[in-house]
Write a protein that holds these residues in place. Structure first.
Motif, PDB file in Angstrom:
ATOM      1  N   GLU A   1      -0.366   6.502  -6.950  1.00 18.92           N
ATOM      2  CA  GLU A   1      -1.550   7.364  -7.065  1.00 18.92           C
ATOM      3  C   GLU A   1      -1.156   8.844  -7.029  1.00 18.92           C
ATOM      4  OE1 GLU A   1      -4.747   6.484  -4.436  1.00 18.92           O
ATOM      5  OE2 GLU A   1      -4.870   4.363  -5.026  1.00 18.92           O
ATOM      6  N   TYR A   2      -0.225   9.182  -6.181  1.00 24.30           N
ATOM      7  CA  TYR A   2       0.215  10.577  -6.091  1.00 24.30           C
ATOM      8  C   TYR A   2       0.923  11.003  -7.373  1.00 24.30           C
ATOM      9  CZ  TYR A   2       2.620  14.738  -4.284  1.00 24.30           C
ATOM     10  OH  TYR A   2       3.085  16.004  -4.095  1.00 24.30           O
TER      11      TYR A   2
ATOM     12  N   HIS B   1       0.828  -1.213   0.000  1.00 27.38           N
ATOM     13  CA  HIS B   1       0.000   0.000   0.000  1.00 27.38           C
ATOM     14  C   HIS B   1       0.860   1.259   0.000  1.00 27.38           C
ATOM     15  CE1 HIS B   1      -4.228  -1.283   0.195  1.00 27.38           C
ATOM     16  NE2 HIS B   1      -3.764  -2.362   0.803  1.00 27.38           N
TER      17      HIS B   1
ATOM     18  N   ASN C   1       1.438   1.796  -3.515  1.00 23.78           N
ATOM     19  CA  ASN C   1       0.208   2.324  -4.123  1.00 23.78           C
ATOM     20  C   ASN C   1       0.084   3.830  -3.880  1.00 23.78           C
ATOM     21  OD1 ASN C   1      -0.478  -0.243  -4.941  1.00 23.78           O
ATOM     22  ND2 ASN C   1      -1.985  -0.593  -3.321  1.00 23.78           N
ATOM     23  N   ALA C   2       0.466   4.268  -2.690  1.00 22.89           N
ATOM     24  CA  ALA C   2       0.388   5.695  -2.368  1.00 22.89           C
ATOM     25  C   ALA C   2       1.266   6.507  -3.304  1.00 22.89           C
ATOM     26  CB  ALA C   2       0.792   5.922  -0.917  1.00 22.89           C
TER      27      ALA C   2
ATOM     28  N   ASN D   1       0.473   9.829 -10.404  1.00 24.36           N
ATOM     29  CA  ASN D   1      -0.530   9.990 -11.463  1.00 24.36           C
ATOM     30  C   ASN D   1      -1.343  11.269 -11.279  1.00 24.36           C
ATOM     31  OD1 ASN D   1       0.193   7.574 -12.700  1.00 24.36           O
ATOM     32  ND2 ASN D   1      -1.293   6.360 -11.554  1.00 24.36           N
ATOM     33  N   ALA D   2      -1.698  11.577 -10.047  1.00 23.87           N
ATOM     34  CA  ALA D   2      -2.525  12.756  -9.784  1.00 23.87           C
ATOM     35  C   ALA D   2      -1.771  14.055 -10.032  1.00 23.87           C
ATOM     36  CB  ALA D   2      -3.039  12.725  -8.345  1.00 23.87           C
TER      37      ALA D   2
ATOM     38  N   ARG E   1      -2.082  12.106   1.262  1.00 27.63           N
ATOM     39  CA  ARG E   1      -3.157  12.039   0.270  1.00 27.63           C
ATOM     40  C   ARG E   1      -3.800  10.660   0.255  1.00 27.63           C
ATOM     41  NH1 ARG E   1      -4.092  10.226  -4.787  1.00 27.63           N
ATOM     42  NH2 ARG E   1      -5.420  11.508  -6.156  1.00 27.63           N
ATOM     43  N   TYR E   2      -2.992   9.620   0.306  1.00 31.52           N
ATOM     44  CA  TYR E   2      -3.502   8.249   0.196  1.00 31.52           C
ATOM     45  C   TYR E   2      -4.436   7.917   1.361  1.00 31.52           C
ATOM     46  CZ  TYR E   2      -3.395   3.215  -0.763  1.00 31.52           C
ATOM     47  OH  TYR E   2      -3.732   1.906  -1.068  1.00 31.52           O
TER      48      TYR E   2
ATOM     49  N   GLU F   1      -7.648   9.856   1.022  1.00 36.59           N
ATOM     50  CA  GLU F   1      -8.518   9.366  -0.057  1.00 36.59           C
ATOM     51  C   GLU F   1      -9.189   8.037   0.287  1.00 36.59           C
ATOM     52  OE1 GLU F   1      -9.050  10.374  -3.474  1.00 36.59           O
ATOM     53  OE2 GLU F   1      -8.351  12.361  -2.881  1.00 36.59           O
ATOM     54  N   HIS F   2      -8.534   7.215   1.080  1.00 32.78           N
ATOM     55  CA  HIS F   2      -8.990   5.831   1.247  1.00 32.78           C
ATOM     56  C   HIS F   2      -9.516   5.494   2.639  1.00 32.78           C
ATOM     57  CE1 HIS F   2      -7.546   4.211  -2.646  1.00 32.78           C
ATOM     58  NE2 HIS F   2      -6.626   5.162  -2.536  1.00 32.78           N
TER      59      HIS F   2
ATOM     60  N   PRO G   1     -13.723   4.596  -2.876  1.00 35.29           N
ATOM     61  CA  PRO G   1     -12.489   4.273  -2.159  1.00 35.29           C
ATOM     62  C   PRO G   1     -12.395   4.842  -0.756  1.00 35.29           C
ATOM     63  CG  PRO G   1     -12.084   6.086  -3.657  1.00 35.29           C
ATOM     64  CD  PRO G   1     -13.525   5.666  -3.861  1.00 35.29           C
TER      65      PRO G   1
END
Length: 367
Positions: free
Chosen positions: A170-171, A163, A166-167, A173-174, A195-196, A199-200, A246
């Protein structure tokens, strides 16, 4: 005949000469103290950032024919004027150590005057070693005294590391950044984790936790005060991972958010000294103190920039802190000085001159 007291005369003349010598010495000290001015754009830079140095005449009188900037013992800039600027770095070779710099002004007569200073180049990245869990319930805490970073962050679990990655993704891409850039920049790591989790994860009362844990095979989980969730279980059993939205993938209250943020940052190699769980005074809320932009700042619900400046929410009055190297989490008078002793107020001993208080974590108070 008028008689002269030779002894009195000698004493008088001696004091007169001494007074003039003191004045002359004072004048020399004042003249000798005139120095140029030198500053860096940040008094607490990260090792992955450039630093801009600016030199000016300061209180040097007369004509300056050359101004030089010296960084780490090497002249890096020279200008035939009373000012000079230089942008250098990053300085990873000075990670977690002092970087010295100076302004050297040459006057028209050839004399030089110098002003030196230093910054501490902080580098919280690439610390992947961790303390193994030792909780008596399969590594998890089984009492308040076992609520340590090792037992709650569970960095031995692959789900925490997954995870954390993943954080970053995602950051990246954003924000239209490369994963490599995010991974190698301390500020991006902090922003990505904040942020992660925002968001989740959504808030849920501790009162529901025993039922949730029991329903998922952890009915014997009894960690003591406040029922803190280990990060790996927050990521696997606390929320709803099957629905389309999410924001409830993970659930928990304030300490569960703070524990997860700290665990994800540690899984990304963020050093233990740079990420803390903090509890306010009186004990009612838990959040994080994190190294961000080279200084210790607040990280709580929302993105990293939400709590940087002074605000009116009174639940950020830091009382004590704990992390992987300091604890356990449970309230104790012996922990009251962990934050004060370790995060006051920039890494490496660089200070803005203010005494420690929770307000030093605000950017507009302690830049």
């Amino acid at each position: 005949m008028k008689r002269t007291n030779i002894y009195s005369t000698l004493i008088y003349e001696g004091f007169t000469r001494l007074a003039w010598c003191m004045v002359a010495s004072l004048m020399l000290v004042v003249v000798g103290c005139s120095r140029p001015y030198i500053e860096a754009t940040s008094i607490h830079p990260d090792s992955d950032e450039q630093i801009e140095f600016t030199a000016s005449r300061g209180d040097v009188e007369g004509t300056i024919t050359k101004m030089e900037i010296e960084v780490d013992g090497t002249i890096v800039a020279s200008d035939n004027d009373a000012t000079a600027t230089y942008t250098g770095g990053p300085y990873p070779t000075h990670s977690n150590s002092k970087l010295t710099f100076a302004a050297i002004a040459t006057k028209s007569g050839g004399d030089t005057v110098r002003k030196s200073d230093w910054v501490y180049v902080a580098n919280p990245k690439n610390v992947y070693s961790y303390t193994s869990p030792s909780g008596s319930n399969d590594g998890y805490p089984d009492a308040t005294s076992e609520q340590t970073g090792a037992n709650l962050y569970r960095l031995d679990k692959s789900v925490v590391r997954n995870h954390a990655i993943n954080a970053i993704m995602e950051y990246a891409n954003a924000n239209s950044l490369s994963v490599f850039e995010v991974f190698n920049t301390a500020n991006h790591l902090v922003a990505a984790v904040a942020r992660y989790v925002d968001e989740h994860m959504s808030w849920r009362s501790d009162g529901t936790n025993p039922t949730v844990f029991a329903d998922n095979g952890y009915e014997d989980y009894s960690p003591g005060w406040d029922f803190p969730q280990p990060a790996d279980l927050t990521l696997t059993i606390s929320g709803n991972l099957t629905n389309a939205t999410p924001n409830d993938d993970f659930q928990g209250d304030c300490e569960d958010h703070a524990i997860l943020r700290a665990a994800l940052l540690r899984a990304l190699g963020f050093a233990p000294w740079a990420i803390w769980d903090a509890i306010d005074n009186p004990v009612s809320h838990e959040y994080n103190i994190v190294l961000y932009e080279g200084a210790y700042r607040l990280m709580d619900y929302g993105t990293i920039d939400r709590w940087l400046d002074t605000h009116t929410w009174d639940s950020h009055r830091s009382f004590y802190g704990w992390n992987e190297n300091n604890g356990p989490r449970g309230a104790s008078s012996t922990q009251n000085n962990y934050l004060k002793n370790n995060t006051d107020n920039y890494p490496g001993g660089k200070s803005d001159g203010q005494p420690w208080s929770y307000e030093i974590y605000y950017k507009d108070v302690s830049p």
